[in-house]
Write a protein that holds these residues in place. Structure first.
Motif, mmCIF file in Angstrom:
data_model
loop_
_atom_site.group_PDB
_atom_site.id
_atom_site.type_symbol
_atom_site.label_atom_id
_atom_site.label_comp_id
_atom_site.label_asym_id
_atom_site.label_seq_id
_atom_site.Cartn_x
_atom_site.Cartn_y
_atom_site.Cartn_z
ATOM 1 N N UNK A 256 -46.619 0.022 35.356
ATOM 2 C CA UNK A 256 -46.824 1.112 34.403
ATOM 3 C C UNK A 256 -46.377 2.436 35.008
ATOM 4 N N UNK A 257 -46.752 2.678 36.257
ATOM 5 C CA UNK A 257 -46.361 3.930 36.908
ATOM 6 C C UNK A 257 -44.849 4.017 37.090
ATOM 7 N N UNK A 258 -44.235 2.903 37.463
ATOM 8 C CA UNK A 258 -42.779 2.878 37.623
ATOM 9 C C UNK A 258 -42.090 3.201 36.304
ATOM 10 N N UNK A 259 -42.590 2.612 35.212
ATOM 11 C CA UNK A 259 -42.008 2.874 33.892
ATOM 12 C C UNK A 259 -42.202 4.322 33.475
ATOM 13 N N UNK A 260 -43.346 4.884 33.791
ATOM 14 C CA UNK A 260 -43.610 6.274 33.428
ATOM 15 C C UNK A 260 -42.721 7.238 34.206
ATOM 16 N N UNK A 261 -42.515 6.960 35.495
ATOM 17 C CA UNK A 261 -41.629 7.820 36.275
ATOM 18 C C UNK A 261 -40.203 7.788 35.714
ATOM 19 N N UNK A 262 -39.765 6.588 35.372
ATOM 20 C CA UNK A 262 -38.423 6.441 34.801
ATOM 21 C C UNK A 262 -38.328 7.173 33.462
ATOM 22 N N UNK A 263 -39.368 7.061 32.652
ATOM 23 C CA UNK A 263 -39.387 7.697 31.334
ATOM 24 C C UNK A 263 -39.366 9.219 31.454
ATOM 25 N N UNK A 264 -40.186 9.767 32.370
ATOM 26 C CA UNK A 264 -40.228 11.217 32.552
ATOM 27 C C UNK A 264 -38.887 11.746 33.043
ATOM 28 N N UNK A 265 -38.251 11.016 33.952
ATOM 29 C CA UNK A 265 -36.950 11.420 34.456
ATOM 30 C C UNK A 265 -35.901 11.414 33.342
ATOM 31 N N UNK A 266 -35.952 10.398 32.485
ATOM 32 C CA UNK A 266 -35.005 10.313 31.369
ATOM 33 C C UNK A 266 -35.230 11.446 30.377
ATOM 34 N N UNK A 267 -36.500 11.788 30.132
ATOM 35 C CA UNK A 267 -36.816 12.903 29.220
ATOM 36 C C UNK A 267 -36.255 14.212 29.763
ATOM 37 N N UNK B 266 -45.648 21.836 31.380
ATOM 38 C CA UNK B 266 -45.224 22.394 32.659
ATOM 39 C C UNK B 266 -45.468 21.441 33.828
ATOM 40 N N UNK B 267 -45.602 20.157 33.523
ATOM 41 C CA UNK B 267 -46.006 19.198 34.552
ATOM 42 C C UNK B 267 -44.982 19.067 35.672
ATOM 43 N N UNK B 268 -43.715 19.377 35.404
ATOM 44 C CA UNK B 268 -42.679 19.228 36.432
ATOM 45 C C UNK B 268 -42.647 20.402 37.400
ATOM 46 N N UNK B 269 -43.206 21.557 36.987
ATOM 47 C CA UNK B 269 -43.046 22.755 37.823
ATOM 48 C C UNK B 269 -44.343 23.230 38.463
ATOM 49 N N UNK B 270 -45.481 22.957 37.832
ATOM 50 C CA UNK B 270 -46.743 23.444 38.388
ATOM 51 C C UNK B 270 -47.082 22.690 39.673
ATOM 52 N N UNK B 271 -47.431 23.433 40.713
ATOM 53 C CA UNK B 271 -47.789 22.862 42.007
ATOM 54 C C UNK B 271 -49.301 22.716 42.115
ATOM 55 N N UNK B 272 -49.725 21.637 42.740
ATOM 56 C CA UNK B 272 -51.162 21.366 42.828
ATOM 57 C C UNK B 272 -51.867 22.345 43.764
#
Length: 696
Positions: free
Chosen positions: A113-124, A167-173
């Motif tokens: 599931x995590x692998x698929x989500x990473x791939x999906x987010x990258x494609x988006x 903003x999930x790609x840019x916000x730092x934890x």
């Protein structure tokens, strides 16, 4: 019979073996090679079950959870997981790799599931930038992969929990607050769609909307949940059974938290009776052992061993709950002025950016005996308000006056630094906890065994000595000489609370006191605040059960420096807010229907906000109070009576005329305010009486 059906050993088999995801067999672990945290316990967890693990601070709850999750080894026994299941673990204080973005944390798992989500987010991301010529094909394949592993909706759930979908790609934890980090950790666990979920104090640092979201999210039919929490509402609303870790044994209580309380009381009655019987038998055996000739000792080893076994059973009875009652002693009396704030404003410097306003034009005069709860979302200024009172923050505008007789006790959310090499007893003494009990000489007179040597200046009998005081906070006599560095997180917090209360403050500031404290300590604190402490209490807490007990008036921090007063408990405020939102929504529906010009829809939309007409046609329609007006009506007469008593007290003080000028001036000013408040409340009472005659 109720106790037998409600309380069983935790190794009781769970029905539906095909749903079992974890088996634990005969687990044992010691704290220091000697003291057992748990011994010979077994349990199973199945899908759809939600078990609440509770027990005193330091008893081993978090350790047991870590053993079950495979993060720590047991000294004996084993843990088995069903093959192929997904597990997730959320720690008390989540820690993420520095510099990570939200997406990197959310989708860090190694599952399909995590692998698929990473791939999906990258494609988006590629689709949005348009930099990749094959972006459309990547997106199509990623979407198909999401369907294959049944991951649809997981990304939305994760973003909703973290509240940063755009903003999930840019916000730092690194820049997140404690509450935001906790939400992110929960989202990262839930987005994995785990079969088995471990949660260690999941409500710590969360605001109320996040707790409500967590409650609804935990009701997962295909997930087994084991959670350690002090939040009684969460235990009551989500758990299917309670696991109690007590005296190294694990007990399973079927049902919610309230059912557990009844079952535990019944079990402790049985244990107390068994312990009393063992004591009687041990006394008889002791008489025999003392009379036994030395020459026959070897032949009677079995009976000697029986004596020591009886002593062990006698000492294993339930601990006396009175031992954790708090006793503050005589605090310094409060004068006429406690804290007075006029037009107070606090701003937070954001280093080059526009300052953030946390308090704006706030005015209030605190009165004796007030119990005020401070509520609001994360980052709106609740903790800052307490820091203002202790002088750690300065006013940007306005005035604040603190009375000369005020002695502030501040229990801080982040804890305090305690020297790890200092003993528990040394900390108590240095905190001033034994104001009239032990001197340093008395401390030096204690041997490692805890027995006092004869001396001319021993601890006074009426103070019981340091060990008695520590016992009130569940520190046994033989632990007084333990180093603070060896205590659990909850035990350190309990010791911190002891240090604050023992200073005998008359203005008590509590910042998230329920975090990391066990339920017995919380209940003892509630009793102390309600029955013994006569000063002023300000409490910041997300714990609804605790706030309902200790606060009768709220400061609601709404953001942008706005603070609203609410007369009532936390639960009453939540109900008021719910009704207010429902009324606003109904009114909006009515406006929308009217704009559309639809008669039938218009009447349907208006129905929730219109009073029902009386049947029979005759007579005037009876008006009913709104919830807000009913709360106001119920509070008016008690408030008037309280003010009239204060007025009588002030008039008596002024008539005596034996105080200094400052006190006389303060009493005179307060008397004028009291008279004005009485007039206002009496006028409001008359207005409501005339508008709603049936209210009387």
């Amino acid at each position: 019979m109720a106790a037998e059906s409600a309380v069983t050993n935790a190794d009781q088999a769970t029905k539906g073996g095909e749903n079992v995801v974890l088996w634990a067999d005969d687990l044992s672990k010691t704290y220091d090679g000697i003291k057992s945290q748990f011994e010979g316990i077994s349990l199973v967890l199945s899908k759809g079950e939600r078990a609440g693990l509770i027990g005193a601070n330091g008893c081993g709850k978090s350790t047991l959870m870590k053993v079950l999750a495979g993060k720590e080894p047991a000294d004996a026994g084993g843990v088995r997981l069903r093959k192929g299941i997904v597990t997730a673990y959320v720690e008390q204080d989540p820690d993420f790799p520095p510099g990570s973005t939200l997406n990197q944390v959310l989708y860090a798992g190694a599952t399909p599931v995590m692998s698929a989500l990473r791939e999906y987010e990258s494609a988006c991301a590629a689709m949005q930038t348009g930099a990749d010529d094959k972006a459309a094909l990547r997106f199509e394949r990623a979407s198909e992969r999401m369907e294959e592993v049944q991951a649809s909706g997981a990304a939305d759930a994760g973003h909703a929990a973290a509240k940063y979908a755009d903003q999930a790609e840019v916000i730092r934890v690194d820049g997140l607050s404690g509450g935001e980090k906790k939400r992110l950790a929960l989202a990262a666990a839930l987005v994995q769609q785990p079969d088995l979920l471990f949660l260690d104090e999941p409500t710590n640092h969360l605001d109320l909307p996040s707790i409500d979201w967590l409650e609804s999210t935990l009701l997962l039919p295909n997930t087994a949940v084991l959670l350690v929490t002090h939040d009684r509402y969460l235990l009551e609303r989500t758990c299917t059974y309670i696991l109690e870790l007590s005296n190294a044994a694990l007990y399973r209580h079927t049902g919610c938290y309230s059912s557990f309380l009844q079952a535990r009381a019944e079990r402790e009655e049985i244990e107390a009776a068994q312990a009393n019987l063992a004591k009687k038998q041990a006394r008889k055996e002791l008489e025999w052992v003392r009379k036994m000739p030395k020459a026959r000792e070897a032949k009677n080893k079995g009976r000697v061993a029986r004596y020591y076994e009886l002593v062990k059973k006698a000492n294993a009875g339930p601990k006396d709950k009175a031992a954790i009652a708090l006793n503050q002693g005589a605090a310094q009396r409060l004068g006429g002025v406690i804290v007075e704030m006029e037009g107070a404003e606090v701003q937070l410097d954001l280093q080059g950016k526009e300052p953030k306003t946390l308090l704006k034009d706030f005015s209030y005069s605190f009165n004796k005996g007030e119990r005020i709860g401070i509520v609001g979302g994360n980052g709106v200024g609740k903790t800052t308000f307490l820091k203002l009172l202790v002088g750690e923050m300065a006013l940007a505008a306005g005035d604040m006056r603190i009375g000369e007789t005020v002695k502030i006790g501040h229990y801080q959310q982040q804890g305090i630094e305690m020297p790890p090499d200092m003993t528990v007893l040394e900390f108590v003494v240095e905190s001033g906890a034994l104001a009239e009990g032990l001197s340093q000489r008395d401390v030096d007179d204690y041997e490692l065994s805890g027995q006092a040597k004869p001396s001319g200046g021993g601890a006074s009998k009426d103070k019981d000595d340091a060990f008695s005081l520590l016992a009130k906070f569940q520190f046994e006599r033989n632990r007084a000489f333990e180093k603070i560095g060896g205590l659990s997180g909850g035990e350190k917090r309990r010791l911190q609370l002891l240090g604050v209360l023992a200073q005998r403050p008359n203005l008590l500031l509590l910042d998230e006191p329920s975090n990391d404290l066990d339920l017995n300590t919380l209940q003892a604190l509630e009793t102390f605040l309600l029955e013994e402490f006569d000063g002023v209490v300000l409490t910041v807490s997300h714990d609804r059960a605790f706030m309902d007990q200790v606060a009768e008036h709220l400061f609601v921090f709404e953001g942008d420096g706005i603070v609203r007063n609410f007369e009532g408990t936390f639960s009453e405020y939540l109900q008021f807010e719910k009704e207010r939102k429902e009324e606003a929504a109904a009114a909006q529906r009515a406006v929308n229907a009217q704009a559309k010009g639809s008669g039938a829809k218009q009447e349907e939309a208006k129905a929730p906000v219109l009073a029902k007409k009386p049947e029979g046609g005759g007579g005037a329609e009876k008006k009913k109070m709104s919830y807000k007006e009913k709360r106001e009506w119920d509070a008016l007469m008690p408030a008037i009576a309280k003010l009239e008593k204060e007025r009588a007290d002030l008039e008596k003080k002024l008539a005596a005329a034996d105080a200094d000028y400052n006190d006389l001036a303060a009493w005179t000013a307060r008397l004028a305010d009291v008279n004005e408040e009485i007039d206002e409340k009496e006028m409001r009472w008359l207005e409501l009486t005339e508008e709603y005659p049936d209210a009387t």
